[in-house]
Design an enzyme around this catalytic site. Structure first.
Site, PDB file in Angstrom:
ATOM      1  N   HIS A   1       5.759 -10.463   7.356  1.00 33.27           N
ATOM      2  CA  HIS A   1       5.848  -9.469   6.588  1.00 33.27           C
ATOM      3  C   HIS A   1       5.561  -9.954   5.081  1.00 33.27           C
ATOM      4  O   HIS A   1       6.158  -9.880   4.006  1.00 33.27           O
ATOM      5  CB  HIS A   1       7.189  -8.660   6.389  1.00 33.27           C
ATOM      6  CG  HIS A   1       7.036  -7.360   5.645  1.00 33.27           C
ATOM      7  ND1 HIS A   1       6.739  -6.453   6.532  1.00 33.27           N
ATOM      8  CD2 HIS A   1       7.503  -7.103   4.590  1.00 33.27           C
ATOM      9  CE1 HIS A   1       6.759  -5.382   5.696  1.00 33.27           C
ATOM     10  NE2 HIS A   1       7.268  -5.637   4.602  1.00 33.27           N
TER      11      HIS A   1
ATOM     12  N   THR B   1       1.244  -5.967   4.865  1.00 32.59           N
ATOM     13  CA  THR B   1       2.504  -5.945   4.331  1.00 32.59           C
ATOM     14  C   THR B   1       2.386  -4.860   3.102  1.00 32.59           C
ATOM     15  O   THR B   1       1.359  -5.076   2.116  1.00 32.59           O
ATOM     16  CB  THR B   1       2.866  -7.252   3.622  1.00 32.59           C
ATOM     17  OG1 THR B   1       2.796  -8.300   4.699  1.00 32.59           O
ATOM     18  CG2 THR B   1       4.128  -6.961   3.078  1.00 32.59           C
ATOM     19  N   GLU B   2       3.363  -3.918   3.294  1.00 31.41           N
ATOM     20  CA  GLU B   2       3.558  -2.809   2.076  1.00 31.41           C
ATOM     21  C   GLU B   2       2.054  -2.355   1.607  1.00 31.41           C
ATOM     22  O   GLU B   2       2.075  -1.782   0.556  1.00 31.41           O
ATOM     23  CB  GLU B   2       4.299  -3.650   0.714  1.00 31.41           C
ATOM     24  CG  GLU B   2       5.317  -4.416   0.982  1.00 31.41           C
ATOM     25  CD  GLU B   2       6.583  -3.739   1.726  1.00 31.41           C
ATOM     26  OE1 GLU B   2       6.742  -2.411   1.225  1.00 31.41           O
ATOM     27  OE2 GLU B   2       7.219  -3.861   2.688  1.00 31.41           O
ATOM     28  N   LEU B   3       1.360  -2.039   2.685  1.00 25.80           N
ATOM     29  CA  LEU B   3      -0.032  -1.663   2.534  1.00 25.80           C
ATOM     30  C   LEU B   3      -0.923  -2.370   1.666  1.00 25.80           C
ATOM     31  O   LEU B   3      -1.825  -1.498   0.908  1.00 25.80           O
ATOM     32  CB  LEU B   3      -0.078  -0.026   2.254  1.00 25.80           C
ATOM     33  CG  LEU B   3       0.587   0.904   3.160  1.00 25.80           C
ATOM     34  CD1 LEU B   3       0.473   2.406   3.128  1.00 25.80           C
ATOM     35  CD2 LEU B   3       0.074   0.479   4.813  1.00 25.80           C
TER      36      LEU B   3
ATOM     37  N   TRP C   1       1.850   0.169  -1.649  1.00 22.86           N
ATOM     38  CA  TRP C   1       2.540   1.543  -1.778  1.00 22.86           C
ATOM     39  C   TRP C   1       3.584   1.178  -2.450  1.00 22.86           C
ATOM     40  O   TRP C   1       4.838   2.071  -2.598  1.00 22.86           O
ATOM     41  CB  TRP C   1       2.686   2.099  -0.377  1.00 22.86           C
ATOM     42  CG  TRP C   1       3.804   1.536   0.388  1.00 22.86           C
ATOM     43  CD1 TRP C   1       4.718   0.278   0.130  1.00 22.86           C
ATOM     44  CD2 TRP C   1       4.143   1.697   1.896  1.00 22.86           C
ATOM     45  NE1 TRP C   1       5.380  -0.151   1.437  1.00 22.86           N
ATOM     46  CE2 TRP C   1       5.395   0.884   2.104  1.00 22.86           C
ATOM     47  CE3 TRP C   1       3.691   2.632   2.778  1.00 22.86           C
ATOM     48  CZ2 TRP C   1       5.930   1.087   3.635  1.00 22.86           C
ATOM     49  CZ3 TRP C   1       4.376   2.817   4.076  1.00 22.86           C
ATOM     50  CH2 TRP C   1       5.555   1.986   4.588  1.00 22.86           C
TER      51      TRP C   1
END
Lengths: 398, 430
Positions: free
Chosen positions: A109, A145-147, A296
């Protein structure tokens, strides 16, 4: 009239112990195992177990018409293996229903894609291996990861063989266009980009329990109506799994909401699709030309949640600078320890942003604040550097 | 010669507060007690602590009845000078007593108010340096004057500005000579441009005093130059250093360790330490710089360190207790004190006891004591960095400086300080 694509991110980081100066050079274990186990169990009881049971029931009751996607980080799968095999089993059972698609991401991640293409590919491979081993699946769609996304990342995902990639539909790139279509990045030929419908996703992810919100309380019927009436091919609802039961507490009625939503959507005439089904079913509507990395996170929807201040920038640059040395050491344990320090949360906790976003950063922080987070991280990093040095000098010294 | 009787006024006193002032007051009191009869009055003392050779009175342990014999006998002078208009000196007057709080007397004198239970209570509660510091300072001076009137002594000796008003009051109430001791001044804490009521009290106290004892010649220059005090009554006396149990710890890492120890305030120059670190690391990456302490400069310092990319070699420990400080000293290779203005700098002596060579700023008192220590102006980060590099590279230089420091420490005792202080008393009371 659009279809609905539901995807949940499932992730837990490895929080560090208050790693003070006096531990440097002698204390080689950086993580707070006890704390990580406690948080995991708390989230498991409040979210993972009841939500898994609920979605399994919903998939079975609808004969598979209700379907959804998950991306489960490698760090979480490991935590589940160590501390809560029962919860991992409940995810395996859920995947076994056939109504769940698993997506690929970086095992740790991390923000590796921003720093090293090689390390990024290594981590995606590790994640693919882990999914094969634990769930016996091979994802076709990638979510970073986190878009975190831009044209280059899309191109990279295509070379790695993925058919689709998830991204945040940011206003300044959409430029008036709707996120409810599939898009294509410039210079890719096959790969399709699915854009998160931020407004509809955040209605459930953030605003659901906000009593000051004009639409509160949000009923499944009202929301289903919004979804199917949202113009375009497909409404992408992307959010953290922990929004169910953890960020939105049980007494907010979030479970009852999800329990009734699939049926409400069907009654309103909508259908559920997974990301790869959407990729197969719909054509690309237009080009989505995203140069600057977006995500995001926070209202900026960029990388400032992890790389916004000098502490974050230094910490993340220094951990990645060790790549060559760490991998050259050919010590899998050391490489694993190093890579776990790349997990985005370590940098997220160092954010000094204020306002609502700042509140979210500190809500998730296990430390006294961003400065403590930075100090513990840099001390652990110093220890890791000493271990590397000793590895290199070891044979010569003896 | 008769044995002198000394009334000492202090603010912090161990074991309640272990700041530098308290430690110095205790060290000096112990040594003075060998030569004089000593009573120490402080706002707060631990009720069951006793000290060999001198008595300690904490106002927190005082009862209103203890002051009964002198109530009403003293006319309060210092403030009477501003008594052209009626003012009220008891902000916390609770009407507990029916006596009037202030009484205007023709000629500008005001009769001292009776001490109330509430006024004594305030010394039991809250912070010694809290928001009501001003009230405590004023109340302390009134009660100290009353205590002094019940006592017999030859000299009153006040430590730092919090007790200067009290010292002046005692002098006026009893006619005994006043010695004020300057451990730190507003000049050190807030810079050369600092003015305000604390500065005014410091200047007033020094002006009213018969002798001023700064803790170094450096501070003596501040007292004469910055506060305009007559050189003829300034008598610098260096602090002593209590011997510490020295031990040595093997570092857990291969790099050299350079230590900064102190509050992270502008006075201590932590930003200069960071600049010095950057310069040393540029030529020698095998060094770790450690900042031990906390303060208002911590966050900016962390961010500046990150901006320079020093993280991983520039460490912050936060506040450390004595035990941890000693552990850190036991593994330190070079002590660096780049203070902008350091009246004395006991920590450099403590470091020297651990056999650590020091690089210290010329703007410090301890630079006069540690004759061998390498020195530079606090702002001269190039020279400071050169000194550190030299000490890390040149073992012979290192050993020479440590040897010299041993001799200097041997001479830096509280007994030596006490003897000088007694000779200052003797100038006033032959």
């Amino acid at each position: 009239m659009s279809d609905i694509c539901l995807y949940f991110q499932v992730h837990q980081p490895n929080r560090l112990i208050p790693y003070d100066f006096f531990r440097i050079g002698e204390h080689a274990f950086y993580e707070d195992d006890g704390l990580n186990a406690r948080v995991l169990s708390k989230v498991a009881e409040k979210c993972y177990l009841p939500a898994n049971a609920m979605f399994r029931k919903l998939i079975e009751q609808s004969d598979g018409r209700f379907r959804l996607a998950f991306s489960i980080s490698g760090t979480l799968i490991e935590q589940l293996e160590h501390h809560r095999p029962d919860v991992l089993e409940s995810f395996q059972e859920l995947v076994a229903t056939g109504g769940v698609e698993l997506l690929a991401e970086t095992y740790y991640h991390s923000l590796a894609v921003v720093h090293s293409k090689k390390e990024f590919e290594r981590q995606v491979d590790l994640h693919l291996q882990k999914l094969e081993e634990v769930f016996s699946v091979r994802p076709r769609v990638f979510r970073n990861t986190e878009l975190i996304y831009n044209n280059a990342i899309a191109a990279q995902a295509e070379t790695m063989g993925f058919d689709g990639i998830l991204a945040e539909g940011v206003d300044w790139v959409l430029n008036g266009k709707s996120p409810n279509h599939l898009y294509r990045a410039p210079h890719v030929t096959r790969l399709k980009t699915l854009l998160r419908n931020a407004a509809l996703s955040d209605d459930v992810g953030f605003r659901f329990s906000d009593t000051n919100w004009a639409e509160h309380p949000l009923t499944p019927e009202k929301y289903a109506q919004w979804l199917v009436e949202s113009p375009g091919d497909i409404s992408n609802l992307f959010m953290d799994y922990e929004t169910i039961g953890e960020h939105q507490w049980e007494d907010s009625g979030i479970f009852e909401f999800w329990e009734k939503l699939p049926e409400a959507v069907e009654e309103a005439g909508g259908q559920w699709l997974t990301p790869s089904e959407a990729v197969d079913l719909y054509r690309v509507a237009d080009e989505y030309d995203c140069h600057w990395p977006t995500s995001w996170a926070d209202s900026e929807r960029d990388l400032t949640a992890w790389m916004g201040n000098v502490m974050q920038q230094e910490a993340i640059a220094k951990i990645h600078r060790l790549e060559e040395e760490v991998l050259a050491a050919k010590d899998p344990d050391l490489a694993h320890v190093w890579a776990k320090l790349q997990t985005s949360d370590h940098f997220y906790w160092m954010s000094t942003k204020g306002g609502t976003d700042g509140g979210v950063h500190s809500y998730f922080s296990p430390y006294g604040g961003p400065y403590d987070g930075y100090i513990y991280f840099m001390n652990a990093l110093a220890d890791l550097q000493i271990r590397l040095k000793r590895l290199k000098e070891g044979p010569r010294a003896k | 010669m008769n044995r002198l009787r000394v009334l000492k006024l202090g603010w912090e006193f161990p074991p309640l507060i272990n700041g530098g002032l308290g430690v110095a007051c205790l060290g000096l009191s112990r040594a003075l007690a060998k030569h004089v009869d000593l009573r120490v009055v402080v706002p707060r003392s631990a009720p069951d602590t006793t000290f060999d050779g001198f008595t300690l009175t904490g106002l927190n342990n005082l009862r209103v009845e203890d002051l009964q014999t002198v109530e009403g006998r003293y006319r309060y002078e210092s403030f009477a000078r501003v008594q052209r208009v009626p003012i009220h000196l008891d902000p916390y007057d609770d009407g507990e007593t029916t006596l009037e709080t202030l009484e205007g007397i023709p000629g500008g004198e005001v009769r001292f108010s009776q001490t109330t239970r509430t006024q004594l209570e305030q010394f039991k509660l809250g912070e010694l340096y809290g928001h009501d510091l001003g009230t405590k300072v004023v109340e302390f001076s009134k009660i100290a004057a009353k205590l002094a009137m019940q006592d017999t002594f030859d000299v009153v000796h006040a430590h730092d500005w919090m007790t200067f008003l009290a010292g002046v009051e005692v002098k006026k109430a009893t006619g005994k000579p006043l010695v004020v001791h300057v451990h730190a001044s507003q000049y050190d804490r807030a810079g050369a441009d600092a003015r305000g009521w604390i500065y005014d009290i410091e200047k007033y106290g020094m002006e009213e005093a018969d002798r001023v004892i700064p803790v170094s010649e450096y501070t003596g220059r501040v007292v004469s130059g910055h506060y305009g005090i007559n050189l003829a009554k300034i008598r610098p006396v260096h602090n002593g250093a209590d011997p510490v149990d020295v031990f040595s710890t093997r570092k857990k890492f291969p790099e050299k360790l350079v230590l900064f120890l102190g509050r992270l305030t502008a006075q201590k120059g932590p930003e200069f330490f960071l600049e010095i670190a950057a310069k040393v690391l540029a030529v020698n990456p095998d060094v770790r710089f450690v900042v031990a302490g906390t303060g208002e400069k911590l966050r900016p310092l962390i961010e500046t360190g990150a901006f320079h990319g020093l993280g991983g070699h520039f460490h912050f420990t936060g506040f450390l207790n004595k035990e941890k400080v000693n552990e850190l000293l036991s593994m330190t290779d070079v002590y660096c004190m780049p203070s902008v203005s350091e009246p004395f700098g006991l920590s450099a002596l403590e470091a020297a006891q651990f056999g650590i060579p020091a690089v210290i700023s010329k703007q410090s008192g301890v630079a006069e004591v540690l004759k061998g220590a390498l020195k530079a102006d606090f702002w001269d980060v190039d020279l400071m960095a050169k000194h550190i590099n030299d000490l890390l590279a040149d073992e012979e230089l290192n050993a020479r400086i440590v040897e010299q420091a041993k001799l200097d420490i041997a001479a830096s005792t509280w007994d030596a300080a006490a003897e000088k202080v007694v000779s200052v008393y003797r100038e006033l009371v032959p």
